[in-house]
Design an enzyme around this catalytic site. Sequence first.
Site, PDB file in Angstrom:
ATOM      1  N   LYS A 201       0.805  -1.211   0.000  1.00  0.00           N
ATOM      2  CA  LYS A 201       0.000   0.000   0.000  1.00  0.00           C
ATOM      3  C   LYS A 201       0.852   1.282   0.000  1.00  0.00           C
ATOM      4  CE  LYS A 201      -3.445  -2.434  -0.536  1.00  0.00           C
ATOM      5  NZ  LYS A 201      -3.915  -3.385   0.403  1.00  0.00           N
TER       6      LYS A 201
HETATM    7  C1  LIG Z   1      -9.749  -2.654  -1.898  1.00  0.00           C
HETATM    8  C2  LIG Z   1      -9.223  -3.448  -0.761  1.00  0.00           C
HETATM    9  N1  LIG Z   1     -10.023  -3.685   0.294  1.00  0.00           N
HETATM   10  C3  LIG Z   1      -9.594  -4.373   1.362  1.00  0.00           C
HETATM   11  C4  LIG Z   1      -8.310  -4.871   1.427  1.00  0.00           C
HETATM   12  C5  LIG Z   1      -7.904  -5.679   2.614  1.00  0.00           C
HETATM   13  O1  LIG Z   1      -6.775  -5.166   3.245  1.00  0.00           O
HETATM   14  P1  LIG Z   1      -5.737  -6.139   4.021  1.00  0.00           P
HETATM   15  O2  LIG Z   1      -5.030  -6.933   2.997  1.00  0.00           O
HETATM   16  O3  LIG Z   1      -4.861  -5.186   4.754  1.00  0.00           O
HETATM   17  O4  LIG Z   1      -6.539  -6.977   4.937  1.00  0.00           O
HETATM   18  C6  LIG Z   1      -7.429  -4.645   0.362  1.00  0.00           C
HETATM   19  C7  LIG Z   1      -6.050  -5.178   0.390  1.00  0.00           C
HETATM   20  O5  LIG Z   1      -5.460  -5.523  -0.596  1.00  0.00           O
HETATM   21  C8  LIG Z   1      -7.895  -3.913  -0.761  1.00  0.00           C
HETATM   22  O6  LIG Z   1      -7.100  -3.675  -1.813  1.00  0.00           O
END
Ligand SMILES: Cc1ncc(COP(=O)(O)O)c(C=O)c1O
Length: 415
Positions: A201
């Site tokens: 990110k």
């Molecule tokens: C659009 C979106 N929502 C939710 C998430 C979930 O985040 P995490 O991987 O930190 O749990 C991601 C992660 O890639 C994402 O790109």
Amino acid sequence: MKNLAINNGEKSIKTSLPTFRDATGRSLGSEEIEQLTEVINSGSLSFLSGAKSKEFERDFANLYGVKLAVAVSSGTAALHTAITYLNPEPGDEIIVAPITDMGSIIPILAQLAIPVFADVDGETQNLDSAKLESYITPRTRAIVVTHIYGNPADMDAIMTIAERHNLFVIEDCAQAHLAMYKGRLCGTIGHLGCFSFQQSKHMTTGDGGMVIANDNERFGRELRQCSDKGWPRNKSGRDHLFLAPNYHMTELQAAVGIAQLRKLVDMVEARRRTAFYLTELLTSLPVRPTPILPETKGTFFFYTFRVDPGLLKVSPMEVVKAMVAEGIDCFLGYPGQVPIYGYPVIKDAKTFGTSGLPFTLRDARLQGDFSASLCPVAEKACKETVCIWWNERLDRNHVEQIARAIEKVIHAYLY
Ligand SMILES: Cc1ncc(COP(=O)(O)O)c(C=O)c1O
């Protein structure tokens, strides 16, 4: 075609480019180490006794101009905290985009609510606001709006529809740090904003997440307690008011987060600068970078473009394979070559034992067969969109190499 690296020709990009996967593409250094050292020396690795999570939350809330920020262990945890706050009845419906990460859907299923997939706009690949209202039923409680690839969704239209139907709006900003919609930061327009700090990110704490809001109490529960076992910590003694997981961010993650947040504006600007440069370099090619709505500022989680299959002798997948062989870190289709409902957890209801819950709830309304073409626009986008991993350490020279490699591949395959 013979000169393509995939056909044993010379590789276009000879030395590897910065990648988010390691130090080459991440801005991690002495600032993070200093913060981490303080935590280790303090001996407090938990938010309960430490100061760093509180500081990180304060800094994040200040940057976003909101009253409250709750640091959690991942983006999925942030979204689960949001859905726990909403407290849907089992079988209630929550509208989501089919082009998103499973982290947007897991929390809905975990709370026994039903995800309803609303098709996306063919250009931006965000929720199509013109079609959104047709997915609303008397059981709809909320809309989860993903700002995909860092590009703001059509928030004015979405909020107007949400207000008309009294729906709660959760902005999934996991890919959209500092993205702007008509002068407002994405994450502050709906009722809650959720962020991820996973390795890829715009800023990272390895894993991690944040929920931001302007109110701490709705639906009869406090937001902070939704990631803290339903525990009202301001009261003495132990209490658990409702079912909620433990999603605490550790002090180690928060320490890195504090240092990363200070660099966020620069890191996002660097992503934008190089992405715009690539767009400029690709103008003469028959590829279409994903457009961004007017009066908005996208922040390029990936750099994405579409290839019109009619113009090339090979499929978009062959194009991507050739790009990878030339040295570009890319793949076809997000979240894969099928929208998110095409994965077994949803398509085959691989959820709780063999129950198929929540889809098998007696009064649940089912949207249809998830293996069928529920959202045709999203399905097409998944088969045509080239996603290039992006990061803040790419410079103009790297971008020129990427552009040359794309040009080589496209020219080799043009009719
Ligand atoms: C659009 C979106 N929502 C939710 C998430 C979930 O985040 P995490 O991987 O930190 O749990 C991601 C992660 O890639 C994402 O790109």
